[in-house]
Design a protein around this motif. Sequence first.
Motif, mmCIF file in Angstrom:
data_model
loop_
_atom_site.group_PDB
_atom_site.id
_atom_site.type_symbol
_atom_site.label_atom_id
_atom_site.label_comp_id
_atom_site.label_asym_id
_atom_site.label_seq_id
_atom_site.Cartn_x
_atom_site.Cartn_y
_atom_site.Cartn_z
ATOM 1 N N ASP A 176 -0.866 4.273 -1.723
ATOM 2 C CA ASP A 176 -2.283 4.518 -1.456
ATOM 3 C C ASP A 176 -2.544 5.993 -1.152
ATOM 4 O O ASP A 176 -1.825 6.620 -0.361
ATOM 5 C CB ASP A 176 -2.754 3.679 -0.265
ATOM 6 C CG ASP A 176 -3.293 2.339 -0.691
ATOM 7 O OD1 ASP A 176 -2.977 1.911 -1.810
ATOM 8 O OD2 ASP A 176 -4.038 1.705 0.098
ATOM 9 N N TYR A 227 -11.081 -0.788 -8.601
ATOM 10 C CA TYR A 227 -11.946 -0.282 -7.529
ATOM 11 C C TYR A 227 -11.845 1.246 -7.425
ATOM 12 O O TYR A 227 -10.775 1.824 -7.337
ATOM 13 C CB TYR A 227 -11.531 -0.903 -6.197
ATOM 14 C CG TYR A 227 -12.411 -0.492 -5.027
ATOM 15 C CD1 TYR A 227 -13.506 -1.256 -4.659
ATOM 16 C CD2 TYR A 227 -12.143 0.667 -4.312
ATOM 17 C CE1 TYR A 227 -14.317 -0.888 -3.601
ATOM 18 C CE2 TYR A 227 -12.956 1.050 -3.254
ATOM 19 C CZ TYR A 227 -14.033 0.271 -2.904
ATOM 20 O OH TYR A 227 -14.832 0.654 -1.852
ATOM 21 N N SER A 250 -6.527 0.928 -8.547
ATOM 22 C CA SER A 250 -7.510 1.306 -7.537
ATOM 23 C C SER A 250 -7.431 2.794 -7.186
ATOM 24 O O SER A 250 -6.346 3.345 -6.999
ATOM 25 C CB SER A 250 -7.277 0.474 -6.268
ATOM 26 O OG SER A 250 -8.209 0.812 -5.265
ATOM 27 N N GLU A 251 -8.610 3.436 -7.135
ATOM 28 C CA GLU A 251 -8.741 4.848 -6.767
ATOM 29 C C GLU A 251 -8.095 5.807 -7.766
ATOM 30 O O GLU A 251 -7.840 6.967 -7.437
ATOM 31 C CB GLU A 251 -8.187 5.101 -5.364
ATOM 32 C CG GLU A 251 -8.767 4.224 -4.275
ATOM 33 C CD GLU A 251 -10.246 4.501 -3.976
ATOM 34 O OE1 GLU A 251 -10.777 5.515 -4.490
ATOM 35 O OE2 GLU A 251 -10.864 3.709 -3.227
ATOM 36 N N TYR A 270 0.822 -1.211 0.000
ATOM 37 C CA TYR A 270 0.000 0.000 0.000
ATOM 38 C C TYR A 270 0.859 1.266 0.000
ATOM 39 O O TYR A 270 0.423 2.316 0.465
ATOM 40 C CB TYR A 270 -0.926 -0.012 1.212
ATOM 41 C CG TYR A 270 -1.833 -1.227 1.246
ATOM 42 C CD1 TYR A 270 -2.848 -1.373 0.310
ATOM 43 C CD2 TYR A 270 -1.642 -2.233 2.183
ATOM 44 C CE1 TYR A 270 -3.667 -2.489 0.311
ATOM 45 C CE2 TYR A 270 -2.457 -3.362 2.190
ATOM 46 C CZ TYR A 270 -3.466 -3.481 1.262
ATOM 47 O OH TYR A 270 -4.278 -4.589 1.268
ATOM 48 N N GLU A 317 -9.572 -6.193 -6.718
ATOM 49 C CA GLU A 317 -9.890 -4.759 -6.647
ATOM 50 C C GLU A 317 -9.055 -3.917 -7.617
ATOM 51 O O GLU A 317 -8.695 -2.778 -7.314
ATOM 52 C CB GLU A 317 -9.711 -4.239 -5.215
ATOM 53 C CG GLU A 317 -10.775 -4.757 -4.255
ATOM 54 C CD GLU A 317 -10.756 -4.057 -2.905
ATOM 55 O OE1 GLU A 317 -9.838 -3.244 -2.655
ATOM 56 O OE2 GLU A 317 -11.655 -4.322 -2.084
ATOM 57 N N SER A 342 -3.035 -6.792 -7.826
ATOM 58 C CA SER A 342 -4.171 -6.337 -7.035
ATOM 59 C C SER A 342 -4.077 -4.837 -6.762
ATOM 60 O O SER A 342 -3.007 -4.316 -6.435
ATOM 61 C CB SER A 342 -4.224 -7.100 -5.705
ATOM 62 O OG SER A 342 -4.504 -8.457 -5.922
ATOM 63 N N GLU A 343 -5.199 -4.146 -6.976
ATOM 64 C CA GLU A 343 -5.339 -2.710 -6.712
ATOM 65 C C GLU A 343 -4.414 -1.847 -7.573
ATOM 66 O O GLU A 343 -4.146 -0.694 -7.246
ATOM 67 C CB GLU A 343 -5.114 -2.410 -5.229
ATOM 68 C CG GLU A 343 -6.071 -3.175 -4.318
ATOM 69 C CD GLU A 343 -5.912 -2.813 -2.851
ATOM 70 O OE1 GLU A 343 -5.582 -1.659 -2.552
ATOM 71 O OE2 GLU A 343 -6.128 -3.701 -2.010
#
Length: 289
Positions: free
Chosen positions: A152, A233, A210-211, A149, A230, A206-207
Motif C-alpha cells: 500500500d 479503486y 487499487s491506487e 496491505y 475495490e 481485492s485491491e
Amino acid sequence: TASAGCCSAPLQLIAFDPETDFTIKPWINVAYKRDLQDFEIVVGNDINAFPGDTLIFYGTPCTVAARMDRTGTYLDTAVYTNETTIEKLIENAKLNQLAAYTVAEGNEYYAASADGVLYTKDFTTLINCPQGFSGAHDIDARCKKVEQYAFDGCTALESINVDKNNKAYSSQDGVLFSRDMSKLLQYPIGRAGAYTIPEGVTAIGSEAFSECESLTGVTLPNSVSNIGYEVFYGCSSLKAIVILDNVTSIGGQAFINLPSDYIVYTVPGSYASTYLIKSGAFSPAHFSP
C-alpha cells in the motif's frame, strides 16, 4: 515506526477519543490523570520507554506522558495519543516516506531484505514494503505469505518479481500472481500505461490495482470470472476497462473513485453489464467480442 531503541517489534499507534472510548480510556486514566496534549503519548507496558522520553514517529518528536500498567492484552504493545496528533503524524508520514527498513542485527522477530523490505526473521512472511521504496523488489524464495496491505502507498514501485523457487507465488512481467498464475494479486502501483491480464487468470484479488494512479487501461481475458473488492479503486488515470462475458462475480466498490470520463466495455447482457447498470455507477459501453 519509532526511531528509538524502544521496540523489538513493530508497534501499533492508536488514536482514541476520551469522550467515546470505553476500552482504552480506563487503563490510560490509571497511568495519566489528565487529557493528553498534542504530541503527548502514553505507551503500553511492553514498550521500553518512560515518562519524559521522546519517541520520533515519521520525523515528529512525541513526548511520553505515561506508561501503562500491564494488561496482558494487545494494549501492552501499542502507543496511544489524541486524534489531532494522529492526523499530524499522517501528514508528516506522507512528507517523510520511509525508503527502506533497517533491522538491528540479532533481532529475534524481523529481518530486512537487501533493498529494505520488511520480512519476518525467517523470511516466510513479507510484512511491508516502505512507501518510499522505488524500483523493483524480488520476493524471497522462502516467502509463503505476503500481507494484504504490504505494498500500500508504494507509488514508485515499478515491478514485483518472485524467485523461481518460491512455492507460494509467481510473477510475470513484474506483476504478482499466485503460484499457479490463476489469481492476480498485486499490480505494481508505480507502473504507468495500459495492461492486459494474461489468459488463464481466473481471479483478480481485492485491491490488486487499487491506487495505481498511472494505470491508463486494463483488458481482462475471458478466463477471468471473479473481480475482487475495490480492485480499481482510485485509479485516477484509468480511461478504459475491457471485461468479457465470463465474469460472474464483482466485489464491492470495484469501480469507485475513478475519472469521470472512464469507460467500461462489456458484452450486452453479461453479468458485468448488468452489475454496472444496477449499481448505478454508469451505463457501460457495449461491444461484441
